[in-house]
Design a protein around this motif. Structure first.
Motif, PDB file in Angstrom:
ATOM      1  N   LEU A 157     -39.758 -42.583  47.171  1.00  0.00           N
ATOM      2  CA  LEU A 157     -38.471 -43.286  47.297  1.00  0.00           C
ATOM      3  C   LEU A 157     -38.599 -44.515  48.196  1.00  0.00           C
ATOM      4  O   LEU A 157     -38.085 -45.589  47.887  1.00  0.00           O
ATOM      5  N   ARG A 158     -39.342 -44.351  49.293  1.00  0.00           N
ATOM      6  CA  ARG A 158     -39.546 -45.474  50.218  1.00  0.00           C
ATOM      7  C   ARG A 158     -40.307 -46.593  49.505  1.00  0.00           C
ATOM      8  O   ARG A 158     -39.966 -47.764  49.618  1.00  0.00           O
ATOM      9  N   TRP A 159     -41.312 -46.194  48.748  1.00  0.00           N
ATOM     10  CA  TRP A 159     -42.110 -47.176  48.005  1.00  0.00           C
ATOM     11  C   TRP A 159     -41.231 -47.943  47.001  1.00  0.00           C
ATOM     12  O   TRP A 159     -41.262 -49.170  46.953  1.00  0.00           O
ATOM     13  N   LEU A 160     -40.424 -47.202  46.255  1.00  0.00           N
ATOM     14  CA  LEU A 160     -39.569 -47.850  45.251  1.00  0.00           C
ATOM     15  C   LEU A 160     -38.597 -48.835  45.901  1.00  0.00           C
ATOM     16  O   LEU A 160     -38.374 -49.931  45.375  1.00  0.00           O
ATOM     17  N   ASP A 161     -38.050 -48.470  47.045  1.00  0.00           N
ATOM     18  CA  ASP A 161     -37.141 -49.381  47.752  1.00  0.00           C
ATOM     19  C   ASP A 161     -37.841 -50.696  48.074  1.00  0.00           C
ATOM     20  O   ASP A 161     -37.258 -51.764  47.958  1.00  0.00           O
ATOM     21  N   GLY A 162     -39.097 -50.599  48.468  1.00  0.00           N
ATOM     22  CA  GLY A 162     -39.840 -51.805  48.842  1.00  0.00           C
ATOM     23  C   GLY A 162     -40.368 -52.596  47.660  1.00  0.00           C
ATOM     24  O   GLY A 162     -40.968 -53.664  47.829  1.00  0.00           O
ATOM     25  N   CYS A 163     -40.167 -52.101  46.460  1.00  0.00           N
ATOM     26  CA  CYS A 163     -40.694 -52.796  45.266  1.00  0.00           C
ATOM     27  C   CYS A 163     -39.730 -53.834  44.723  1.00  0.00           C
ATOM     28  O   CYS A 163     -40.083 -54.619  43.844  1.00  0.00           O
ATOM     29  N   GLU A 164     -38.508 -53.830  45.259  1.00  0.00           N
ATOM     30  CA  GLU A 164     -37.500 -54.725  44.680  1.00  0.00           C
ATOM     31  C   GLU A 164     -37.820 -56.199  44.893  1.00  0.00           C
ATOM     32  O   GLU A 164     -37.361 -57.055  44.148  1.00  0.00           O
ATOM     33  N   ARG A 165     -38.647 -56.483  45.884  1.00  0.00           N
ATOM     34  CA  ARG A 165     -38.986 -57.883  46.173  1.00  0.00           C
ATOM     35  C   ARG A 165     -39.985 -58.473  45.168  1.00  0.00           C
ATOM     36  O   ARG A 165     -40.213 -59.679  45.157  1.00  0.00           O
ATOM     37  N   PHE A 166     -40.593 -57.663  44.336  1.00  0.00           N
ATOM     38  CA  PHE A 166     -41.604 -58.195  43.406  1.00  0.00           C
ATOM     39  C   PHE A 166     -40.961 -58.675  42.101  1.00  0.00           C
ATOM     40  O   PHE A 166     -40.038 -58.048  41.594  1.00  0.00           O
ATOM     41  N   GLN A 167     -41.473 -59.791  41.619  1.00  0.00           N
ATOM     42  CA  GLN A 167     -40.918 -60.376  40.388  1.00  0.00           C
ATOM     43  C   GLN A 167     -41.657 -59.897  39.150  1.00  0.00           C
ATOM     44  O   GLN A 167     -41.060 -59.506  38.171  1.00  0.00           O
ATOM     45  N   ARG A 168     -42.972 -59.969  39.205  1.00  0.00           N
ATOM     46  CA  ARG A 168     -43.753 -59.735  37.981  1.00  0.00           C
ATOM     47  C   ARG A 168     -44.563 -58.441  38.009  1.00  0.00           C
ATOM     48  O   ARG A 168     -45.150 -58.061  37.021  1.00  0.00           O
ATOM     49  N   ILE A 169     -44.617 -57.799  39.178  1.00  0.00           N
ATOM     50  CA  ILE A 169     -45.316 -56.514  39.269  1.00  0.00           C
ATOM     51  C   ILE A 169     -44.256 -55.437  39.498  1.00  0.00           C
ATOM     52  O   ILE A 169     -43.536 -55.465  40.485  1.00  0.00           O
ATOM     53  N   LYS A 170     -44.182 -54.519  38.565  1.00  0.00           N
ATOM     54  CA  LYS A 170     -43.118 -53.502  38.591  1.00  0.00           C
ATOM     55  C   LYS A 170     -43.698 -52.118  38.876  1.00  0.00           C
ATOM     56  O   LYS A 170     -44.845 -51.836  38.533  1.00  0.00           O
ATOM     57  N   PRO A 171     -42.881 -51.255  39.455  1.00  0.00           N
ATOM     58  CA  PRO A 171     -43.351 -49.887  39.719  1.00  0.00           C
ATOM     59  C   PRO A 171     -43.362 -49.020  38.462  1.00  0.00           C
ATOM     60  O   PRO A 171     -42.550 -49.232  37.560  1.00  0.00           O
ATOM     61  N   ILE A 172     -44.285 -48.083  38.430  1.00  0.00           N
ATOM     62  CA  ILE A 172     -44.362 -47.111  37.339  1.00  0.00           C
ATOM     63  C   ILE A 172     -44.630 -45.740  37.978  1.00  0.00           C
ATOM     64  O   ILE A 172     -45.398 -45.643  38.952  1.00  0.00           O
ATOM     65  N   ILE A 173     -43.968 -44.716  37.475  1.00  0.00           N
ATOM     66  CA  ILE A 173     -44.113 -43.368  38.046  1.00  0.00           C
ATOM     67  C   ILE A 173     -45.483 -42.804  37.670  1.00  0.00           C
ATOM     68  O   ILE A 173     -45.885 -42.847  36.494  1.00  0.00           O
ATOM     69  N   THR A 174     -46.217 -42.265  38.672  1.00  0.00           N
ATOM     70  CA  THR A 174     -47.635 -41.959  38.490  1.00  0.00           C
ATOM     71  C   THR A 174     -48.078 -40.608  39.050  1.00  0.00           C
ATOM     72  O   THR A 174     -48.726 -40.549  40.099  1.00  0.00           O
ATOM     73  N   PRO A 175     -47.712 -39.515  38.365  1.00  0.00           N
ATOM     74  CA  PRO A 175     -48.353 -38.248  38.740  1.00  0.00           C
ATOM     75  C   PRO A 175     -49.825 -38.372  38.343  1.00  0.00           C
ATOM     76  O   PRO A 175     -50.117 -38.699  37.193  1.00  0.00           O
ATOM     77  N   ARG A 176     -50.754 -38.153  39.268  1.00  0.00           N
ATOM     78  CA  ARG A 176     -52.167 -38.449  38.979  1.00  0.00           C
ATOM     79  C   ARG A 176     -52.629 -37.793  37.678  1.00  0.00           C
ATOM     80  O   ARG A 176     -53.085 -38.471  36.768  1.00  0.00           O
ATOM     81  N   PHE A 177     -52.519 -36.495  37.603  1.00  0.00           N
ATOM     82  CA  PHE A 177     -52.659 -35.697  36.379  1.00  0.00           C
ATOM     83  C   PHE A 177     -52.187 -34.293  36.729  1.00  0.00           C
ATOM     84  O   PHE A 177     -51.982 -33.998  37.923  1.00  0.00           O
TER      85      PHE A 177
END
Ligand code: GUN
Ligand code: FE
Length: 420
Positions: free
Chosen positions: A174-194
């Motif tokens: 959640l903390r990571w996602l909050d900090g992702c809003e400043r990026f324009q062209r690099i977006k977050p993706i949900i990543t359970p390793r496996f």
């Protein structure tokens, strides 16, 4: 607006090349393709011209699966198979990324190298570290890349230095996602390793989060036989690996699943029905003896297949090399199965390593009017002459097989020149 001139090799379909010799691509102010043409109008002739002469203009590459924190360990542990390789080298390498300064140094280098190798769009794994993941996103954006990056989630089987509790994993995501809003062209993706790295509880929470926030998902699937057995053991109520993701709402349109090497008819049907994207990683699959995915069959049966370098399971960042490895591995499979000619052609490999990935970002097939311009300019004048004039297609094939960094003299990403 501006005009770009050269020998344009466009992948207009799987295995289909459209070649425009001395053709023009007109870009609008935003960097979108306004026209692809053999002849300019009087008005277009007055626009600034970037004349690349005899050079080739190709689609830029799309790396649909790679692990940023594994970049320093390219070519290491290559005598091991997946689970040993992860436990012996990889998790220890990734644990180093709690050090933000080290992360900055590695990720600056990775971002620059991706552009130099002509990769402009990526779908990427970071490590589980929030801070380092932001650093990665910053560096990619600065270098001119577009794409998706995931902070990795892993609340089991990671070892001492690389594991979160379920609570930490949720809080940091959640903390990571909050900090992702400043990026324009690099977006977050949900990543359970496996599946072996994530408890049911965490998976369920991630699936709901992805749904609530409308986020794409990436993970690994059916890479290696031992791993598949482990997943069965860990999740006995699921008959198939894919169901361990489906159970938690992560088996959906645009979910990227790396590998899918060992795969049968039912699993192929499940991929197709959900429009899950396969990131095929031939170099990695051969290096750590995972197996050979039936790529051509997957494509023919209507599965969306793209390519990934999967560094550092893969030992090449160059997607041109990944394409040739993909072609070679499809040839090995065709020979094993005694299916004469049932291997990927150069044009098919080119499509998978470029356009099939660009489609993930909403682009069409070929250089299409209205799409953001993503391209590389290739200068092959250092090659030995055949003593006759070569066709553009011959030069294109030779370059896919033999492209060096130095041959890529300009790179365009989102319509902007980011190299050259
Ligand atoms: N499966 C889970 N993690 C990994 C990884 O880092 N690399 C590869 N190749 N497979 C994985
Ligand atoms: Fe991977």
């Amino acid at each position: 607006m501006k005009v770009i001139k050269g020998n344009i090799v466009s992948a207009t379909g799987f295995g289909e090349l459209t070649i425009l010799e001395n053709g023009f691509i007109v870009l609008d102010k935003a960097g979108k393709i306004a026209a692809v043409t053999e002849h300019l109008t009087e008005e277009q002739k007055r626009l600034p011209l970037m004349d690349y002469g005899e050079r080739l203009i190709l689609h830029s590459f799309v790396d649909m699966h790679l692990h940023a924190p594994q970049y320093p360990m390219l070519g290491m542990g290559m005598d091991l198979s997946l689970l040993d390789w992860l436990n012996t080298y990889t998790f220890q390498m990734e644990a180093r990324f709690s050090d933000v300064e080290y992360a900055r140094e590695v990720y600056q280098r990775l971002a620059a190298d991706l552009i130099h190798w002509g990769t402009t769009r990526v779908v990427m794994f970071s490590s589980l570290h929030t801070q380092a993941t932001w650093v990665l996103m910053e560096e990619l954006e600065k270098a001119g890349l577009t794409g998706y990056v995931g902070k990795v989630n892993m609340d089991r089987n990671g070892g001492v230095n690389l594991q979160e509790t379920t609570k930490e994993s949720k809080r940091e995501t959640l903390r990571w996602l909050d900090g992702c809003e400043r990026f324009q062209r690099i977006k977050p993706i949900i990543t359970p390793r496996f599946t072996p790295s994530c408890t049911d509880g965490l998976m369920d929470w991630l699936g709901r989060l992805a749904e609530e926030r409308n986020l794409f998902v990436q993970s690994h699937m059916n890479e290696n036989l031992e791993e598949i057995r482990l997943v069965k053991e860990l999740v006995p109520d699921c008959d198939r690996y894919w169901q361990t993701y489906a159970k938690h709402r992560m088996w959906k349109d645009h979910t990227v699943m790396a590998h899918c090497v060992h795969i049968d008819k039912d699993e192929i049907a499940a991929l197709k029905e959900a429009n899950v994207v396969v990131a095929h990683c031939a170099d990695s699959n051969i290096n750590i003896c995972s197996g050979i995915a039936p790529v051509r069959q997957l494509v023919k049966e209507g599965v969306w297949v793209t390519l990934g370098s999967d560094i550092a399971g893969g030992a090449q960042l160059s997607m041109a090399e990944v394409i040739t490895m993909t072609i070679r591995s499809s040839k090995i499979l065709a020979m094993q199965k005694q299916e004469d000619g049932n291997f990927l052609s150069v044009a098919e490999g080119y499509y998978l390593g470029t356009v099939s990935g660009h489609k993930y970002f909403g682009s069409g097939e070929g250089f299409c009017v209205g799409d953001m311009f993503h391209a590389i300019v290739v200068d092959d004048s250092d090659r030995i002459s055949l003593g006759r004039k070569m066709t553009v297609q011959e030069r294109f094939e030779r370059m896919i097989y033999r492209m060096k960094k130095e041959n890529i003299v300009a790179v365009y990403s989102e319509g902007k020149k980011v190299l050259g």
